[in-house]
Design a protein around this motif. Sequence first.
Motif, PDB file in Angstrom:
ATOM      1  N   THR A  17    -119.104   5.215   7.107  1.00  0.00           N
ATOM      2  CA  THR A  17    -118.487   3.897   7.220  1.00  0.00           C
ATOM      3  C   THR A  17    -117.040   3.963   6.754  1.00  0.00           C
ATOM      4  O   THR A  17    -116.631   4.921   6.095  1.00  0.00           O
ATOM      5  CB  THR A  17    -119.228   2.853   6.363  1.00  0.00           C
ATOM      6  N   LEU A  18    -116.294   2.927   7.069  1.00  0.00           N
ATOM      7  CA  LEU A  18    -114.882   2.862   6.695  1.00  0.00           C
ATOM      8  C   LEU A  18    -114.669   2.045   5.422  1.00  0.00           C
ATOM      9  O   LEU A  18    -113.581   1.527   5.193  1.00  0.00           O
ATOM     10  CB  LEU A  18    -114.070   2.275   7.849  1.00  0.00           C
ATOM     11  N   ASP A  19    -115.698   1.950   4.595  1.00  0.00           N
ATOM     12  CA  ASP A  19    -115.588   1.177   3.354  1.00  0.00           C
ATOM     13  C   ASP A  19    -114.589   1.789   2.386  1.00  0.00           C
ATOM     14  O   ASP A  19    -113.952   1.087   1.603  1.00  0.00           O
ATOM     15  CB  ASP A  19    -116.961   1.081   2.675  1.00  0.00           C
ATOM     16  N   ASN A  20    -114.469   3.104   2.427  1.00  0.00           N
ATOM     17  CA  ASN A  20    -113.580   3.792   1.490  1.00  0.00           C
ATOM     18  C   ASN A  20    -113.068   5.072   2.131  1.00  0.00           C
ATOM     19  O   ASN A  20    -113.854   5.860   2.656  1.00  0.00           O
ATOM     20  CB  ASN A  20    -114.331   4.120   0.196  1.00  0.00           C
ATOM     21  N   TYR A  21    -111.762   5.264   2.109  1.00  0.00           N
ATOM     22  CA  TYR A  21    -111.192   6.492   2.652  1.00  0.00           C
ATOM     23  C   TYR A  21    -109.825   6.745   2.022  1.00  0.00           C
ATOM     24  O   TYR A  21    -109.161   5.811   1.554  1.00  0.00           O
ATOM     25  CB  TYR A  21    -111.080   6.432   4.180  1.00  0.00           C
ATOM     26  N   PRO A  22    -109.382   8.002   1.975  1.00  0.00           N
ATOM     27  CA  PRO A  22    -108.122   8.328   1.303  1.00  0.00           C
ATOM     28  C   PRO A  22    -106.902   7.932   2.127  1.00  0.00           C
ATOM     29  O   PRO A  22    -106.957   7.807   3.353  1.00  0.00           O
ATOM     30  CB  PRO A  22    -108.198   9.846   1.136  1.00  0.00           C
ATOM     31  N   THR A  23    -105.794   7.761   1.422  1.00  0.00           N
ATOM     32  CA  THR A  23    -104.492   7.467   2.042  1.00  0.00           C
ATOM     33  C   THR A  23    -103.801   8.769   2.394  1.00  0.00           C
ATOM     34  O   THR A  23    -103.798   9.719   1.601  1.00  0.00           O
ATOM     35  CB  THR A  23    -103.614   6.668   1.072  1.00  0.00           C
ATOM     36  N   THR A  24    -103.212   8.836   3.583  1.00  0.00           N
ATOM     37  CA  THR A  24    -102.474  10.038   3.937  1.00  0.00           C
ATOM     38  C   THR A  24    -101.198  10.153   3.117  1.00  0.00           C
ATOM     39  O   THR A  24    -100.546   9.155   2.778  1.00  0.00           O
ATOM     40  CB  THR A  24    -102.112  10.078   5.426  1.00  0.00           C
ATOM     41  N   ASN A  25    -100.831  11.393   2.816  1.00  0.00           N
ATOM     42  CA  ASN A  25     -99.512  11.616   2.221  1.00  0.00           C
ATOM     43  C   ASN A  25     -98.451  11.620   3.330  1.00  0.00           C
ATOM     44  O   ASN A  25     -98.760  11.639   4.518  1.00  0.00           O
ATOM     45  CB  ASN A  25     -99.472  12.910   1.422  1.00  0.00           C
ATOM     46  N   TYR A  26     -97.200  11.584   2.920  1.00  0.00           N
ATOM     47  CA  TYR A  26     -96.061  11.757   3.831  1.00  0.00           C
ATOM     48  C   TYR A  26     -95.313  12.999   3.354  1.00  0.00           C
ATOM     49  O   TYR A  26     -95.013  13.132   2.167  1.00  0.00           O
ATOM     50  CB  TYR A  26     -95.148  10.532   3.804  1.00  0.00           C
ATOM     51  N   THR A  27     -95.018  13.906   4.275  1.00  0.00           N
ATOM     52  CA  THR A  27     -94.470  15.207   3.903  1.00  0.00           C
ATOM     53  C   THR A  27     -92.955  15.223   3.916  1.00  0.00           C
ATOM     54  O   THR A  27     -92.322  14.776   4.880  1.00  0.00           O
ATOM     55  CB  THR A  27     -94.996  16.297   4.850  1.00  0.00           C
ATOM     56  N   LEU A  28     -92.390  15.781   2.848  1.00  0.00           N
ATOM     57  CA  LEU A  28     -90.950  16.020   2.752  1.00  0.00           C
ATOM     58  C   LEU A  28     -90.704  17.517   2.869  1.00  0.00           C
ATOM     59  O   LEU A  28     -91.058  18.293   1.985  1.00  0.00           O
ATOM     60  CB  LEU A  28     -90.405  15.513   1.410  1.00  0.00           C
ATOM     61  N   GLY A  29     -90.119  17.931   4.006  1.00  0.00           N
ATOM     62  CA  GLY A  29     -89.809  19.343   4.193  1.00  0.00           C
ATOM     63  C   GLY A  29     -88.663  19.782   3.300  1.00  0.00           C
ATOM     64  O   GLY A  29     -87.895  18.971   2.769  1.00  0.00           O
ATOM     65  N   ILE A  30     -88.533  21.086   3.118  1.00  0.00           N
ATOM     66  CA  ILE A  30     -87.463  21.644   2.295  1.00  0.00           C
ATOM     67  C   ILE A  30     -86.105  21.299   2.904  1.00  0.00           C
ATOM     68  O   ILE A  30     -85.888  21.417   4.106  1.00  0.00           O
ATOM     69  CB  ILE A  30     -87.617  23.169   2.178  1.00  0.00           C
ATOM     70  N   ASP A  31     -85.196  20.876   2.043  1.00  0.00           N
ATOM     71  CA  ASP A  31     -83.836  20.537   2.459  1.00  0.00           C
ATOM     72  C   ASP A  31     -82.976  20.535   1.209  1.00  0.00           C
ATOM     73  O   ASP A  31     -83.447  20.896   0.113  1.00  0.00           O
ATOM     74  CB  ASP A  31     -83.830  19.155   3.138  1.00  0.00           C
ATOM     75  N   THR A  32     -81.728  20.124   1.330  1.00  0.00           N
ATOM     76  CA  THR A  32     -80.934  19.916   0.126  1.00  0.00           C
ATOM     77  C   THR A  32     -81.586  18.799  -0.689  1.00  0.00           C
ATOM     78  O   THR A  32     -82.291  17.947  -0.133  1.00  0.00           O
ATOM     79  CB  THR A  32     -79.497  19.517   0.461  1.00  0.00           C
ATOM     80  N   ILE A  33     -81.354  18.821  -1.977  1.00  0.00           N
ATOM     81  CA  ILE A  33     -81.951  17.787  -2.818  1.00  0.00           C
ATOM     82  C   ILE A  33     -81.508  16.411  -2.352  1.00  0.00           C
ATOM     83  O   ILE A  33     -82.307  15.471  -2.265  1.00  0.00           O
ATOM     84  CB  ILE A  33     -81.593  18.018  -4.298  1.00  0.00           C
ATOM     85  N   GLU A  34     -80.247  16.291  -2.024  1.00  0.00           N
ATOM     86  CA  GLU A  34     -79.708  15.004  -1.561  1.00  0.00           C
ATOM     87  C   GLU A  34     -80.425  14.521  -0.308  1.00  0.00           C
ATOM     88  O   GLU A  34     -80.804  13.345  -0.195  1.00  0.00           O
ATOM     89  CB  GLU A  34     -78.204  15.147  -1.283  1.00  0.00           C
ATOM     90  N   ASN A  35     -80.648  15.430   0.637  1.00  0.00           N
ATOM     91  CA  ASN A  35     -81.319  15.045   1.883  1.00  0.00           C
ATOM     92  C   ASN A  35     -82.790  14.716   1.659  1.00  0.00           C
ATOM     93  O   ASN A  35     -83.338  13.817   2.314  1.00  0.00           O
ATOM     94  CB  ASN A  35     -81.193  16.159   2.916  1.00  0.00           C
ATOM     95  N   MET A  36     -83.434  15.424   0.743  1.00  0.00           N
ATOM     96  CA  MET A  36     -84.840  15.129   0.461  1.00  0.00           C
ATOM     97  C   MET A  36     -84.988  13.750  -0.173  1.00  0.00           C
ATOM     98  O   MET A  36     -85.923  13.003   0.143  1.00  0.00           O
ATOM     99  CB  MET A  36     -85.446  16.220  -0.421  1.00  0.00           C
ATOM    100  N   VAL A  37     -84.068  13.403  -1.032  1.00  0.00           N
ATOM    101  CA  VAL A  37     -84.075  12.055  -1.611  1.00  0.00           C
ATOM    102  C   VAL A  37     -83.856  11.016  -0.515  1.00  0.00           C
ATOM    103  O   VAL A  37     -84.542   9.984  -0.466  1.00  0.00           O
ATOM    104  CB  VAL A  37     -82.997  11.922  -2.705  1.00  0.00           C
TER     105      VAL A  37
END
Length: 337
Positions: free
Chosen positions: A119-139
């Motif tokens: 059932t869909l009573d409980n399920y995890p939330t997907t993460n969102y992926t941050l690929g490697i980049d400059t620190i400024e761009n990752m922020v």
Amino acid sequence: MEVRLSQHKLKLRHRFTISRESHETQDTLIVHLSQDKETGYGETTSNPYYGHTVKNLMEEIEAIRGEIENYTLSKPEDFHLWLSNKNLSRFALCALDLAAHDLYGKLQNRPLHKLWNTTLDNYPTTNYTLGIDTIENMVAKMKEMPWPIYKIKLGTSEDLDIVRELREHSNAVFRIDANGAWTAAQTIAISPELKKLGVEFIEQPLKADDWSGMEQVVHHSVLPVIADESCLVEEDVERCALHFNGINIKLTKCGGLTPALRMIKKGRQLGLKIMVGCMTESTVGISAIGQLLPQLDYVDMDGPLLISNDIARGIEINKDATITFPSLGGSGIRLIK
């Protein structure tokens, strides 16, 4: 069953970099299986790390097209068993298996999660992926996509600096994926600081075959460790139970939903946390993953969020990180391109 193949080039919103590769587009193959006026869809992607191109994957399936078209689908598991003797790669097998499951559910007029008695009573939330980049761009990428859970790709000389700076801008849960770029000593040493920074777990810190290193890590890291590249197929689950706290199952790597369901069951028996992850793929592949959600502890199904030209409708990941499930049977997939 009628077989049709279509290839597509997915465009990423941002250049995506991990410790071993970088890309701006992703080639993907969609398998269409039709029977009794219904069509099921499955996806598999090209992958240089595992040596697969869309061209080669298409050639594998074309080689047995006639046999597939003489096959009448009854149960996806029986089809998968039949295909397992056809000398297919797991990537090609995955696309066929996902299409068969989607078709089967549509023929039954029931979503797969209901056919599996979940059932869909409980399920995890997907993460969102941050690929490697400059620190400024990752922020900047993180600010562009406010999200409750981020997977942060690492494997640079600035790994701790990256996490520290990202933490300054978000209270979200962090997960770290080093894609095998660290050593055992590095992982053990960095884990206390990562824990202080709100990291939930570390995914695949060491190279896939560094079992002795992982034995050290699993006993001395203050954070749980999740296997990815070390857990490709069903036979890997038992070994991973001695070296990791959980497993990340990829449908393309294991050969589809049929073996993934068995891996989930085996992992549960062994006390492992269960995650399912995605490649850079469209809503076709992600909708198949979505049907597994009630059986998972963690999920990485952000593929459609990372691309700008999705080719299908099915599972919808909303801006508030909730999921809208399709009422259509199977994985609920309709192609739009």
